[in-house]
Design a protein around this motif. Structure first.
Motif, mmCIF file in Angstrom:
data_model
loop_
_atom_site.group_PDB
_atom_site.id
_atom_site.type_symbol
_atom_site.label_atom_id
_atom_site.label_comp_id
_atom_site.label_asym_id
_atom_site.label_seq_id
_atom_site.Cartn_x
_atom_site.Cartn_y
_atom_site.Cartn_z
ATOM 1 N N MET A 1 -4.163 2.049 -7.072
ATOM 2 C CA MET A 1 -2.870 2.613 -7.480
ATOM 3 C C MET A 1 -1.816 1.541 -7.364
ATOM 4 O O MET A 1 -1.624 0.956 -6.305
ATOM 5 N N SER A 2 -1.193 1.209 -8.467
ATOM 6 C CA SER A 2 -0.212 0.128 -8.398
ATOM 7 C C SER A 2 1.079 0.673 -7.789
ATOM 8 O O SER A 2 1.601 1.680 -8.226
ATOM 9 N N VAL A 3 1.548 -0.024 -6.823
ATOM 10 C CA VAL A 3 2.684 0.490 -6.061
ATOM 11 C C VAL A 3 3.711 -0.604 -5.911
ATOM 12 O O VAL A 3 3.380 -1.747 -5.672
ATOM 13 N N ARG A 4 4.938 -0.254 -6.065
ATOM 14 C CA ARG A 4 5.948 -1.298 -6.018
ATOM 15 C C ARG A 4 6.945 -1.116 -4.890
ATOM 16 O O ARG A 4 8.107 -1.406 -5.007
ATOM 17 N N LEU A 5 6.429 -0.599 -3.784
ATOM 18 C CA LEU A 5 7.346 -0.347 -2.676
ATOM 19 C C LEU A 5 7.953 -1.630 -2.139
ATOM 20 O O LEU A 5 9.045 -1.618 -1.606
ATOM 21 N N ALA A 6 7.211 -2.724 -2.265
ATOM 22 C CA ALA A 6 7.733 -3.969 -1.710
ATOM 23 C C ALA A 6 9.082 -4.305 -2.324
ATOM 24 O O ALA A 6 9.940 -4.913 -1.701
ATOM 25 N N ARG A 7 9.283 -3.918 -3.572
ATOM 26 C CA ARG A 7 10.539 -4.262 -4.221
ATOM 27 C C ARG A 7 11.669 -3.323 -3.840
ATOM 28 O O ARG A 7 12.817 -3.595 -4.085
ATOM 29 N N ARG A 8 11.275 -2.160 -3.305
ATOM 30 C CA ARG A 8 12.338 -1.180 -3.083
ATOM 31 C C ARG A 8 13.075 -1.468 -1.781
ATOM 32 O O ARG A 8 12.488 -1.470 -0.734
ATOM 33 N N SER A 9 14.345 -1.708 -1.853
ATOM 34 C CA SER A 9 15.130 -1.822 -0.634
ATOM 35 C C SER A 9 15.722 -0.452 -0.353
ATOM 36 O O SER A 9 15.739 0.424 -1.197
ATOM 37 N N LEU A 10 16.243 -0.302 0.850
ATOM 38 C CA LEU A 10 16.778 1.001 1.240
ATOM 39 C C LEU A 10 17.853 1.506 0.296
ATOM 40 O O LEU A 10 17.805 2.631 -0.140
ATOM 41 N N VAL B 1 -5.305 2.796 12.732
ATOM 42 C CA VAL B 1 -3.882 3.038 12.989
ATOM 43 C C VAL B 1 -3.045 2.072 12.165
ATOM 44 O O VAL B 1 -2.090 2.459 11.470
ATOM 45 N N ALA B 2 -3.401 0.803 12.225
ATOM 46 C CA ALA B 2 -2.635 -0.190 11.465
ATOM 47 C C ALA B 2 -2.690 0.125 9.985
ATOM 48 O O ALA B 2 -1.693 0.033 9.265
ATOM 49 N N LYS B 3 -3.900 0.528 9.547
ATOM 50 C CA LYS B 3 -4.064 0.818 8.120
ATOM 51 C C LYS B 3 -3.198 1.992 7.699
ATOM 52 O O LYS B 3 -2.525 1.955 6.664
ATOM 53 N N SER B 4 -3.202 3.034 8.504
ATOM 54 C CA SER B 4 -2.417 4.207 8.085
ATOM 55 C C SER B 4 -0.926 3.937 8.155
ATOM 56 O O SER B 4 -0.162 4.484 7.369
ATOM 57 N N LEU B 5 -0.502 3.094 9.081
ATOM 58 C CA LEU B 5 0.930 2.832 9.166
ATOM 59 C C LEU B 5 1.395 1.869 8.081
ATOM 60 O O LEU B 5 2.577 1.825 7.752
ATOM 61 N N SER B 6 0.482 1.081 7.558
ATOM 62 C CA SER B 6 0.903 0.164 6.511
ATOM 63 C C SER B 6 0.676 0.756 5.128
ATOM 64 O O SER B 6 0.983 0.124 4.128
ATOM 65 N N LEU C 1 4.890 4.065 4.879
ATOM 66 C CA LEU C 1 6.073 3.214 5.027
ATOM 67 C C LEU C 1 7.290 3.859 4.372
ATOM 68 O O LEU C 1 8.388 3.820 4.908
ATOM 69 N N ALA C 2 7.055 4.435 3.188
ATOM 70 C CA ALA C 2 8.168 5.109 2.518
ATOM 71 C C ALA C 2 8.685 6.255 3.368
ATOM 72 O O ALA C 2 9.898 6.478 3.463
ATOM 73 N N ALA C 3 7.755 6.969 4.016
ATOM 74 C CA ALA C 3 8.173 8.084 4.863
ATOM 75 C C ALA C 3 8.991 7.582 6.046
ATOM 76 O O ALA C 3 10.008 8.166 6.414
ATOM 77 N N VAL C 4 8.544 6.483 6.643
ATOM 78 C CA VAL C 4 9.289 5.928 7.785
ATOM 79 C C VAL C 4 10.691 5.523 7.345
ATOM 80 O O VAL C 4 11.694 5.828 7.984
ATOM 81 N N ARG C 5 10.750 4.840 6.201
ATOM 82 C CA ARG C 5 12.053 4.392 5.727
ATOM 83 C C ARG C 5 12.970 5.580 5.449
ATOM 84 O O ARG C 5 14.153 5.556 5.765
ATOM 85 N N LEU C 6 12.386 6.604 4.829
ATOM 86 C CA LEU C 6 13.209 7.766 4.501
ATOM 87 C C LEU C 6 13.719 8.436 5.765
ATOM 88 O O LEU C 6 14.898 8.802 5.865
ATOM 89 N N THR C 7 12.829 8.586 6.751
ATOM 90 C CA THR C 7 13.250 9.183 8.011
ATOM 91 C C THR C 7 14.393 8.398 8.643
ATOM 92 O O THR C 7 15.400 8.964 9.075
ATOM 93 N N LEU C 8 14.234 7.077 8.687
ATOM 94 C CA LEU C 8 15.273 6.259 9.306
ATOM 95 C C LEU C 8 16.567 6.340 8.508
ATOM 96 O O LEU C 8 17.663 6.398 9.071
#
Lengths: 338, 335, 269
Positions: free
Chosen positions: B1-10, C46-51, C56-63
């Motif tokens: 699944m191609s994902v581009r989260l790395a580019r997304r800043s807050l 653990v590392a795999k699921s957190l990365s 990561l998007a969920a963590v960012r959204l929460t913060l």
């Protein structure tokens, strides 16, 4: 200097101020005296801008204070519980009024420090600048509160039962010291108290308040000699009410010799008798010594006359003993119709 | 699944989510789906992205949201910006169409009534089948705990309910008997989850109940996740043909300019690649070749359809699942 | 020799043990279980699921949500507490009731209210749609729902304290020439700073961990509108139990970190 006209204020359904009129002259030291609930603290706070009357005027140096908020009135207020800023040192407390002045008029740091030190010396707390309020005694805190109020060079100093929470000895000391300070600095001061000794001892004039009004505003001598009504007479000077009948220019008692009175209508009346009005002498006069105690001021003599217990002054040279028979002469009385 | 989260800043994330709709095509596609399709669409999205890139040179990212079918439809109506919906039953998509978000003739726009795969309802029981559950009739035996989701929110639950009704109509004395049967069945249900996956979790992970009425794919998934030694699949004598349909949400794709990609996304579900993927995830593909290849995993059993048996979804909804329908009358929790 | 108001030694022991027992059972054990389950198969999963990008998007959204909701509630809570404790005004009682409202309303209902108001079928829906603004099922909706459910924390911590402290210090400041803002900054604020910190931390913990209200307004779009608690639910429902506990452990860790920060600040202060 300060004039109050027809001030009215209600709390809930109760009138705390019910038409107060008062006028203070510059340089005066005035006491507001009254029982709890008489409105004296409310009046004081209204002058400071901490209460908002519904009707009436407050004029300071001729200017109506209605539109002037508390922070612009330049009154120094000393609270009953001191209200020191608990998280600031003594120095910072006193400096507060100076530090928050707008930049244009604010003194420099050195100047502020100098003034604070001056005030600390004035209130005899030099060297305590670094302490916190909770490290001070009650009397010391009160002096800091005073210094803080004086820092802004107020036109008027308002004090709300300033010595209420202190023990008797400290009260006496501070009382006189405060009066001395007032005289030295040429302030105009108004202080609230329920302690009549304090009021009568210190003030140039005393305003007696009851039920939200000023009942009498006079010098202490005038208040004692010529109380305006029975309430004032009964309030001041350890007076005891005794029933009597006024006839032919004299007040006639049961068990006591009559005394001359002027200007009181004939008929039933109440006489207010102070210990100084009753002279007790040894001998057979229908009275008996019940208690004779020595305190710091002299002998406090309680006598039984008929069914009454009265305080009297012993004649000079006589040492009363309990149970001894004695004779009472009424030297003076303040009599009001019943 | 191609994902581009790395580019997304807050800030980008914040802006991207609250921004006004963009005028031209672009931005991720949102597929609002029902509960059990999580694994399937995760795989399919990756395959589709790759195929689309090869075909058009564009990169596309597909986001998904899963939940009970009814609940998801409700969310789309309330403003969840779905480009496509892939729900459990036509009725839920009709509800969205009724609000003007989807054209009324949506079901005819894609082959096979817009259902690229089908499924059915089977039973999942504990290893050894200790309660001896072989048939719908066994579900109302005393002491049997039946796990099913809530028909008010879950599409799968509605298929369960109708399958049970269809069997009971034939074997328990017509509609009157079916109502009585369903009443007894519901009394054997200890808990109603909001979606099919919730029920599977209740049964498999939290060990509630003795039998799970499950989508076929859910049953196989439970097998795979928990080891085959824990459960058995029981095929009843009759079940219902579930045709979970898909549709493009016209209003949203036109506003976001994503119609081309969205339509391609759904059309590609019918491709041999996607059909094989569906079979792999235990959905019955429409494509004959794929179906033949996966024959072994899909047991043959008589299947009734909603249209023939119940006169269509609108009628079934009105009679059974709407307020005051048979479910409301028959389900009395706590009794 | 026992003093008159002291209880028997055995009673003291029993009560202490009971308190410790309850704390261990309800507080410590679940926390330990979360971490134990997360690390059941070692660090790798653990590392795999957190990365994982969705995690990561969920963590960012929460913060992000916490970073918006907490300051808003800080300002709002302090303002409300100050008004209630220091002033009399018409509607004061009503304000106090409103502050309690999020506590008495189920979080799910709170979330639903936002859908009813801002959703496409809601009161403001058409107006917002015309302008292409998405509130529910997007970040603003999540932030609003979180602000609503966490609003009382700051206010409720401050109001009793400020009422207890009374108004006289502020009145003294007024007579010395301080206007409203200075009065607040120099007198009120320093007196309430520890209670304020406590309220902020509670608010933060709840903002990060809120589930019910956020679940209703979220839309559950993976990688976009799932906060950490929602993500944990998703992982759990996909049988990814280790991953679910790993993310839950991270959430617990964030809470523990904020508690530690509070303890350190209190020690330094």
């Amino acid at each position: 200097m300060i004039e109050v006209r027809g001030l009215r204020l209600r709390y809930g359904g109760v009138a705390a101020l019910d038409g107060v009129d008062l006028a203070l002259r510059a340089g005066e030291f005035v006491a507001l005296l009254g029982a709890s609930g008489s409105g004296k603290t409310t009046l004081l706070r209204s002058l400071a801008g901490l209460e908002f009357p519904e009707a009436g005027q407050v004029l300071v140096e001729g200017r109506d204070m209605a539109a002037v908020p508390a922070r612009e009135r330049r009154v120094g207020f000393v609270f009953q519980n001191y209200a020191l800023f608990r998280h600031m040192t003594v120095f910072e407390n006193i400096a507060f009024g100076l530090r928050i002045k707008p930049r244009r008029v604010r003194p420099g740091r050195a100047e502020i420090a100098r003034r604070v030190e001056e005030l600390l010396a004035l209130v005899r707390l030099s060297g305590m600048g670094g302490r916190y309020p909770d490290q001070l005694s009650g009397g010391q805190r009160q002096r800091v509160a005073l210094a803080r109020a004086l820092a802004i060079e107020p036109r008027v100093l308002l004090l709300d039962e300033p010595f209420g929470a202190l023990d008797a000895k400290v009260r006496k000391e501070l009382r006189h010291w405060l009066r001395g300070l007032h005289d030295r600095l040429g302030l105009t001061s108004l202080f609230v108290t329920h302690d009549q000794d304090e009021a009568l001892e210190l003030a140039d004039r005393v305003a007696v308040m009851r039920d939200g009004r000023v009942v009498q505003f006079d010098t202490p001598e005038a208040l004692l000699a010529a109380p305006a009504d029975a309430g004032v007479a009964g309030f001041l000077g350890d007076a005891v009410p005794v029933d009597c009948v006024v006839r032919e220019g004299r007040a006639w008692f049961e068990g006591l010799p009559p005394v001359a009175v002027e200007g009181v209508a004939e008929g039933k009346a109440v006489a207010f008798l102070r210990p100084a009005d009753l002279l007790a002498e040894s001998g057979d006069g229908g009275a008996r010594v019940v208690a004779a105690r020595q305190d710091g001021r002299g002998v406090r003599l309680t006598v039984e006359v008929g069914a009454m217990l009265l305080e009297a002054t012993p004649a000079p040279g006589w040492v009363p003993r309990r149970g001894e028979a004695c004779r009472i002469t009424v030297l003076a009385a303040r009599v009001f119709p019943a | 699944m191609s994902v581009r989260l790395a580019r997304r800043s807050l800030p980008g994330l914040a802006l991207g989510l609250a921004a006004p709709a963009r005028a031209q095509g672009g931005g991720p596609l949102l597929n609002v789906s029902y509960d059990p399709t999580r694994e399937f669409y995760r795989a399919y999205n990756g395959a589709f992205a790759q195929w689309w890139r090869e075909k058009s040179g564009q990169a596309v990212r597909v986001n998904t949201s899963h939940g009970g079918s009814g609940r998801q439809a409700r969310a789309v109506i309330d403003g969840l910006a779905a480009d496509v919906v892939t729900l459990a039953l036509a009725y839920d998509i009709d509800a969205i169409a009724e609000r003007g978000l989807i054209a009324p003739d949506w079901q005819r726009r894609l082959p096979e009534n817009s259902a690229p795969y089908t499924s059915t309802i089977l039973f999942l029981v504990r290893k050894g089948n200790p309660k001896g559950i072989r048939e719908w009739g066994d579900l109302v035996k005393p002491g049997v705990g039946v796990i099913t989701p809530n028909p008010k929110t879950s599409g799968g639950a509605r298929w369960n309910y109708l399958a049970a009704w269809a069997w009971a109509r034939r074997n328990a004395g017509g509609d009157a008997g079916a109502a009585e049967y369903l009443g007894r069945l519901l009394r054997n249900v200890p808990v109603l989850d909001a979606g099919a996956r919730g029920s599977t979790t209740s049964f498999a992970q939290r060990a509630q109940g003795d039998v799970l009425l499950a989508w076929e794919n859910e049953a196989h998934l439970a097998f795979a996740e928990f080891g085959e030694g824990q459960f058995e699949i029981v095929v009843p004598s009759l079940s219902i043909l579930a045709e979970p349909p898909v549709a493009v949400v016209d209003r949203n794709v036109d506003r976001r300019g994503t119609r081309a990609v969205a339509e391609a996304y759904l059309e590609h579900l019918y491709s041999p690649e996607a059909q094989a993927l569906a079979a792999k995830h235990h959905y019955r593909p429409r494509d004959r070749a794929a179906l033949a290849a996966a024959r072994a995993t899909f047991p043959d059993l008589p299947l009734v359809t909603v249209d023939a048996e119940f006169g269509g979804w609108a009628e079934a909804q009105r009679a059974h699942f709407a307020d005051g329908g048979s479910f409301d009358r028959l389900y009395q929790p706590g009794r | 020799m026992r003093r008159p108001t002291e209880e028997a030694p055995w009673l003291r022991w029993v009560l202490c043990l009971a308190a410790v027992g309850v704390a261990v059972l309800f507080l410590v054990l679940p926390l330990v279980a979360v971490f134990a389950e997360a690390f059941r198969r070692g660090w790798g999963p653990v590392a795999k699921s957190l990365s994982d990008p969705d995690a990561l998007a969920a963590v960012r959204l929460t913060l992000l949500v916490a970073a918006i909701a907490v300051p808003v509630n800080l300002v709002g809570g302090v303002a409300a507490a100050w008004a209630i404790a220091k002033f009399d005004f018409p509607g004061r009682r009503l304000l106090m009731v409103l502050i309690e409202l999020p506590f008495s309303v189920s979080p799910v209902i709170s979330g639903l209210v936002y859908v009813l108001v801002f959703g496409a079928q809601g009161w403001l829906g058409p107006w917002l749609e015309e302008r292409g603004v998405q509130v529910v099922f997007a970040l603003p909706g999540i932030v609003l729902a979180t602000i609503f459910v966490t609003f009382p924390f700051v206010a409720r911590t401050l109001i009793p304290l400020m009422q207890d402290q009374g108004r006289t210090e502020e009145e003294a400041a007024a007579t010395l020439g301080a206007g409203g803002w200075r009065m607040f900054l120099h007198v009120t604020l320093p007196n309430i700073r520890w209670a304020l910190l406590s309220g902020v931390l509670l608010c933060n913990a709840r903002a990060m961990g809120e589930f019910g209200a956020v679940s209703v307004v979220s839309g559950h779009v993976r990688g976009e509108t799932n906060t950490m608690p929602l993500h944990v639910e998703i992982l759990y429902n996909e049988y990814q139990f280790v991953a679910a506990f790993a993310v839950a452990g991270l959430l617990a860790l964030l809470a523990l970190v904020t508690l530690a920060a509070k303890a350190m600040l209190e020690r330094a202060g």
